[in-house]
Design a protein around this motif. Structure first.
Motif, short mmCIF file in Angstrom:
data_model
loop_
_atom_site.label_atom_id
_atom_site.label_comp_id
_atom_site.label_asym_id
_atom_site.label_seq_id
_atom_site.Cartn_x
_atom_site.Cartn_y
_atom_site.Cartn_z
N HIS A 48 1.08 -1.10 -0.22
CA HIS A 48 -0.07 0.07 -0.15
C HIS A 48 1.18 1.13 -0.25
O HIS A 48 1.92 1.43 0.46
CB HIS A 48 -1.05 -0.07 0.93
N HIS A 49 0.03 2.62 -0.51
CA HIS A 49 0.84 3.50 -0.55
C HIS A 49 0.39 4.70 1.08
O HIS A 49 -1.13 4.56 1.20
CB HIS A 49 0.91 3.97 -1.39
N GLU A 50 1.68 4.80 1.83
CA GLU A 50 0.98 5.82 3.10
C GLU A 50 0.05 6.49 2.86
O GLU A 50 -1.19 6.52 2.95
CB GLU A 50 1.99 5.29 4.07
N ALA A 51 0.94 7.66 1.96
CA ALA A 51 -0.18 8.80 1.57
C ALA A 51 -0.17 8.96 0.25
O ALA A 51 -0.47 10.94 0.08
CB ALA A 51 0.84 10.31 2.05
N GLU A 52 -0.75 8.39 -0.23
CA GLU A 52 -0.63 8.38 -2.15
C GLU A 52 -1.95 7.50 -2.94
O GLU A 52 -1.39 6.22 -2.27
CB GLU A 52 0.82 8.38 -2.47
N ASP A 53 -2.40 8.39 -2.88
CA ASP A 53 -3.72 7.58 -4.33
C ASP A 53 -3.19 7.01 -5.15
O ASP A 53 -2.14 8.29 -5.98
CB ASP A 53 -5.14 8.38 -4.22
N GLU A 54 -3.44 6.21 -5.90
CA GLU A 54 -3.11 5.87 -7.15
C GLU A 54 -4.18 5.70 -8.45
O GLU A 54 -4.93 4.57 -8.31
CB GLU A 54 -1.81 4.85 -6.92
N LEU A 55 -3.76 6.06 -9.39
CA LEU A 55 -4.82 5.80 -10.62
C LEU A 55 -3.86 4.75 -11.59
O LEU A 55 -2.86 4.71 -11.88
CB LEU A 55 -5.28 6.83 -11.03
N GLU B 29 -11.33 10.93 -7.80
CA GLU B 29 -10.53 11.85 -6.75
C GLU B 29 -9.58 11.22 -6.65
O GLU B 29 -9.14 10.72 -6.15
CB GLU B 29 -11.34 12.31 -5.58
N ILE B 30 -8.09 12.11 -6.78
CA ILE B 30 -6.79 11.74 -6.88
C ILE B 30 -6.03 12.32 -6.17
O ILE B 30 -5.44 13.92 -6.64
CB ILE B 30 -6.23 10.80 -7.66
N ASN B 31 -5.42 12.49 -5.30
CA ASN B 31 -4.73 13.13 -4.25
C ASN B 31 -4.64 14.37 -4.52
O ASN B 31 -7.07 15.16 -4.31
CB ASN B 31 -3.13 13.02 -4.52
N ASP B 32 -4.23 15.69 -5.11
CA ASP B 32 -4.88 17.12 -4.82
C ASP B 32 -6.33 17.34 -6.33
O ASP B 32 -5.54 18.16 -6.91
CB ASP B 32 -4.17 17.45 -4.56
N SER B 33 -6.03 16.30 -6.81
CA SER B 33 -6.48 16.58 -8.56
C SER B 33 -7.77 15.56 -8.88
O SER B 33 -8.55 14.81 -8.29
CB SER B 33 -5.84 15.69 -9.64
N TYR B 34 -9.05 16.78 -9.83
CA TYR B 34 -9.65 15.66 -10.61
C TYR B 34 -9.32 15.08 -11.49
O TYR B 34 -9.01 15.47 -12.69
CB TYR B 34 -11.27 16.40 -10.37
N VAL B 35 -9.61 14.08 -11.51
CA VAL B 35 -10.16 13.67 -13.39
C VAL B 35 -11.48 13.62 -13.56
O VAL B 35 -12.72 13.47 -13.12
CB VAL B 35 -9.63 11.80 -13.14
N LYS B 36 -11.36 14.26 -14.89
CA LYS B 36 -12.99 14.95 -15.64
C LYS B 36 -12.94 14.08 -16.60
O LYS B 36 -12.19 14.24 -17.47
CB LYS B 36 -12.44 16.44 -15.72
N LEU B 37 -14.66 14.33 -17.36
CA LEU B 37 -15.08 13.43 -18.41
C LEU B 37 -15.41 15.12 -19.24
O LEU B 37 -16.08 15.73 -18.67
CB LEU B 37 -15.42 12.54 -18.87
N VAL B 38 -14.81 15.28 -20.79
CA VAL B 38 -15.96 16.04 -21.01
C VAL B 38 -15.76 15.84 -22.32
O VAL B 38 -14.94 15.16 -22.77
CB VAL B 38 -15.16 17.84 -20.74
N GLU B 50 -2.81 29.72 -13.78
CA GLU B 50 -1.53 30.90 -13.87
C GLU B 50 -0.76 29.42 -12.74
O GLU B 50 0.12 29.50 -12.57
CB GLU B 50 -2.07 31.20 -12.84
N ALA B 51 -0.93 28.26 -11.49
CA ALA B 51 -0.29 27.81 -10.99
C ALA B 51 -0.69 26.25 -11.46
O ALA B 51 -0.44 25.31 -10.59
CB ALA B 51 -0.57 27.78 -9.57
N GLU B 52 -1.71 25.64 -12.36
CA GLU B 52 -1.86 24.02 -12.84
C GLU B 52 -1.80 23.81 -13.83
O GLU B 52 -1.73 24.59 -14.83
CB GLU B 52 -2.89 24.56 -12.29
N PRO B 103 -5.35 20.04 -10.74
CA PRO B 103 -5.47 19.76 -9.51
C PRO B 103 -7.08 20.20 -8.77
O PRO B 103 -7.52 21.09 -10.06
CB PRO B 103 -5.13 21.41 -9.01
N LYS B 104 -8.10 19.92 -7.77
CA LYS B 104 -9.42 20.72 -7.74
C LYS B 104 -9.61 22.13 -7.63
O LYS B 104 -10.44 21.74 -7.81
CB LYS B 104 -9.63 20.06 -6.54
N THR B 105 -8.86 22.24 -7.57
CA THR B 105 -8.77 24.36 -7.99
C THR B 105 -8.65 24.54 -9.21
O THR B 105 -9.18 25.98 -9.13
CB THR B 105 -6.84 25.00 -6.83
N THR B 106 -8.29 24.05 -9.89
CA THR B 106 -8.96 24.70 -11.44
C THR B 106 -9.96 25.19 -12.02
O THR B 106 -11.14 24.41 -12.22
CB THR B 106 -8.41 23.62 -12.81
#
Lengths: 124, 124
Positions: A48-55, B29-38, B50-52, B103-106
């Motif tokens: 497993h990964h302690e702090a990381e999600d994995e796709l 949802e993976i770590n600080d990001s989203y997987v999205k379909l469009v 700016e930052a993503e 990132p989720k902020t995008t």
């Protein structure tokens, strides 16, 4: 990054560049994560990964992800996100081509370090 | 997250769930990001984030990403990562099905806010 460094990646073409298995290659860098490609056949190790999600996204073939309470079978065009902390065991009866997305800090074998661990990844 | 919440995503099946364009849906949802379909058709608006960094993977069809200095054409099975700060304009002559990772902020329109902006995304 210079605009001229922006290159598209054709998945099929990248998979043609290597034959070794269980050895993820970096094909993209996005925020704090890498996009990796890997060829899998056989059984990996429970980890497993302690702090990381994995796709895991299956690009070709079929991949079984064993969890402690059940199995998830991924076919071409299917992905799953294994959340941090969840033990999993990837198994492929036939060779599968898989796209991985995970933080740069992620080690393939998670909390386990053994002969399957690949600490330094090649970029292709 | 409970192990029972882990569900695989079949891309084709998710794309069948909606018809509206330029309206990304969250499928993971993976770590600080989203997987999205469009689904995209036509021309979007010039924008940057700016930052993503932002990943575009074409699942079906063909997508042109215009940069200020050149164009990148993505076909099925190809992705590109547009680094933060780089102005881009997605254009699709015919409807394209695209997987996004960001990132989720995008915000879809980046620094631009107009009638194309979708601030709250649906989950499917």
């Amino acid at each position: 990054m210079e605009q001229t460094d922006i290159k598209k990646v054709r998945l099929e073409e990248k998979f043609d560049l290597f034959a070794d298995r269980w050895n993820p290659k970096i094909v993209g860098e996005i925020n704090d994560s890498y996009v990796k490609l890997v060829k899998l056949k056989g059984e990996f190790v429970w980890h497993h990964h302690e702090a990381e999600d994995e796709l895991f996204l299956v690009v070709k073939g079929s991949l079984l992800i064993k969890l402690r309470d059940r199995d998830i079978r991924l076919e071409e065009g299917e992905f799953v996100i294994i959340p941090r902390g969840v033990e999993h065991l990837p198994v492929a009866d036939e060779e599968a081509h898989v796209l991985l997305l995970e933080p740069k800090t992620t080690l393939n074998t998670g909390e386990v370090q053994n002969e399957r661990t690949v600490a330094v990844l090649e970029r292709i």
